[in-house]
Design a protein around this motif. Structure first.
Motif, PDB file in Angstrom:
ATOM      1  N   THR A 150     -23.080 119.390  30.335  1.00  0.00           N
ATOM      2  CA  THR A 150     -24.040 119.848  29.407  1.00  0.00           C
ATOM      3  C   THR A 150     -23.157 120.445  28.243  1.00  0.00           C
ATOM      4  O   THR A 150     -21.985 120.531  28.433  1.00  0.00           O
ATOM      5  CB  THR A 150     -25.135 120.890  29.610  1.00  0.00           C
ATOM      6  N   GLU A 151     -23.686 120.977  27.063  1.00  0.00           N
ATOM      7  CA  GLU A 151     -23.098 121.429  25.890  1.00  0.00           C
ATOM      8  C   GLU A 151     -22.173 122.719  26.365  1.00  0.00           C
ATOM      9  O   GLU A 151     -21.075 122.706  25.759  1.00  0.00           O
ATOM     10  CB  GLU A 151     -23.856 121.582  24.742  1.00  0.00           C
ATOM     11  N   ASP A 152     -22.534 123.323  27.181  1.00  0.00           N
ATOM     12  CA  ASP A 152     -21.849 124.397  27.258  1.00  0.00           C
ATOM     13  C   ASP A 152     -20.794 124.442  28.431  1.00  0.00           C
ATOM     14  O   ASP A 152     -20.055 125.168  29.187  1.00  0.00           O
ATOM     15  CB  ASP A 152     -22.844 125.804  27.929  1.00  0.00           C
TER      16      ASP A 152
END
Length: 468
Positions: A150-152
């Motif tokens: 994911t983006e994190d």
């Protein structure tokens, strides 16, 4: 000639009786700078082992140990190819018998993949089928592990690669799940992927480009009432927060997803009895949740709505209790009759009970009763002597008439005696201690009060004329 034919057949039979060797490589995926060990496994004692690639242009001869150590760069030069590439390696061995080297059958190939540097993968999404694909740009036969992030930077999942139908490239497939990817607070995600060889996970590719995925709006459930009777009807409506057109809505009760009710209109109209049957009669308070689908994609579940089902008996009891509680609590005073003998009554004696509810407190009323009783006893004694002398002077023939007049006069002005000496008994009504009553008997007490008011504060005079 016969002898030569016999020797050849004997050699062929010996060769066929030998088991085929097996070639092993470890590891099967290497860099150009790392080393691979190649072994030709046999079940017999051999003189020589031979290794060759698919092209058979270059055969490497090794002694009876049948082991060969090569770097990735040497393997590439041996097979005359460039990285990245997968090379198939074969082996066989020979056994000397009567001065003749008899060769064994050839082994099945083992593949070595040489990767100098891994290229960036390509990530894509098929929204119709909810599939995310991580494509590996390598024409090699090795197995890979793809990791989706994911983006994190959080790891979402890992998948094993699959070969394409043409066999030229590999890719990893991730089937998108709304519940895995999105939450109630997060409805948008950015994903990327990397890959690494299954047997050498420390060799990792760069991250792919990112893609943005958007989930379906959160389902929202509403109910027309939270408390209903078994005969009442409640309206359930499943909606979404963005007014998106929905195909079908599903309602389920008490987290029992296997007992759902579909609705194309996304609305349900159910009675309390129907909800009880739906829940299996487990409880009178149920929790209902809904979700909807768009193009066969399910949304996230709504927040639960609680509906309480009440029976008519409990409702009537609740209503009756509420009515009784709303009525004011009043008190009634029961009278106790006291009989005193006296001749006259002064007009200063207070009335026993006045019209309307009593205003005196309990202690004041008790003190009032004691004082009134004491005064009545004293006055009765004095007036008895006066009346005895008065009535002695009158004629006996006027006793009855004077007694009647005295009764009327006693009711109007108190009491006055005008006849011969008789004994008069005064019956007064004195209020007893006031006690609170409940709403159930309030009506009966109020009806009885009307009859009591006629008798309260009334003094009955009874004159008895003694016979001379």
């Amino acid at each position: 000639m016969k002898l030569f034919t016999f020797v050849v057949l004997h050699l062929l039979m010996d060769v066929q009786s030998q088991k085929s060797p097996a070639v092993k490589v470890s590891p099967d995926v290497i860099r150009e700078s790392s080393t691979v060990k190649i072994i030709c496994e046999t079940s017999e004692r051999v003189d020589q082992c031979y290794f060759y690639t698919k092209r058979q242009e270059k055969i490497i001869k090794v002694p009876s140990s049948c082991e060969l150590d090569l770097t990735g760069a040497e393997v590439l030069r041996w097979a005359a190819v460039k990285s990245p590439e997968s090379i198939d390696i074969y082996c066989y061995f020979t056994i000397e018998n009567h001065g003749i080297n008899k060769p064994s059958s050839h082994s099945t190939p083992a593949t070595v993949t040489v990767l100098d540097s891994l290229q960036k993968p390509f990530i894509s999404v098929n929204e119709d089928q909810d599939i995310i694909s991580c494509e590996i740009p390598l024409s090699v036969e090795a197995d890979f592990i793809c990791s989706f992030y994911t983006e994190d930077g959080g790891l979402l999942c890992q998948r094993v690669s699959q070969r394409s139908s043409s066999g030229e490239k590999s890719h990893c497939m991730y089937y998108l799940s709304q519940s895995e990817l999105f939450t109630r607070s997060v409805n948008r995600r950015r994903l990327s992927c990397v890959y690494s060889p299954k047997t050498e996970p420390e060799i990792r590719s760069p991250h792919s480009d990112t893609i943005t995925l958007k989930g379906l709006p959160l389902a929202r459930l509403s109910a027309s009432a939270s408390v209903i009777l078994e005969t009442d009807t409640v309206q359930l409506s499943c909606e979404n927060t963005e007014d998106l057109k929905m195909n079908t809505c599903y309602f389920y009760i008490n987290e029992r997803q296997n007992n759902s009710k579909p609705s194309s209109s996304c609305k349900l109209s159910l009675t309390g009895s129907q909800i009880s049957i739906w829940s299996g009669g487990q409880s009178s308070s149920v929790r209902i949740i809904c979700f909807y689908t768009v193009m066969n994609k399910p949304s996230l579940h709504s927040d639960p709505v609680t509906v309480q089902i009440s029976t008519s008996t409990s409702t009537e009891q609740t209503t009756t209790t509420a009515m009784k509680t709303s009525l004011p609590v009043t008190s009634t005073c029961e009278t106790t009759t006291y009989s005193k003998s006296y001749v006259d009554v002064v007009s200063s004696v207070p009335a026993a009970h006045t019209e309307g509810p009593p205003t005196l407190q309990y202690k004041d009323m008790l003190w009032y009763m004691l004082v009134s009783t004491g005064l009545s006893v004293i006055l009765s004694g004095l007036m008895g002597l006066i009346c005895l002398c008065w009535f002695a002077c009158k004629r006996r023939r006027n006793n009855k008439t004077r007694a009647t007049k005295a009764d009327v006069s006693g009711q109007e002005t108190g009491m006055s005696c005008s006849g011969p000496a008789e004994i008069y008994s005064l019956i007064t009504s004195v209020p007893a201690t006031c006690q609170p009553i409940s709403a159930d008997v309030l009506v009966n007490k109020q009806q009885e009060q009307g009859n009591l008011e006629e008798n309260e504060n009334v003094y009955h005079l009874y004159c008895t004329v003694p016979e001379n």
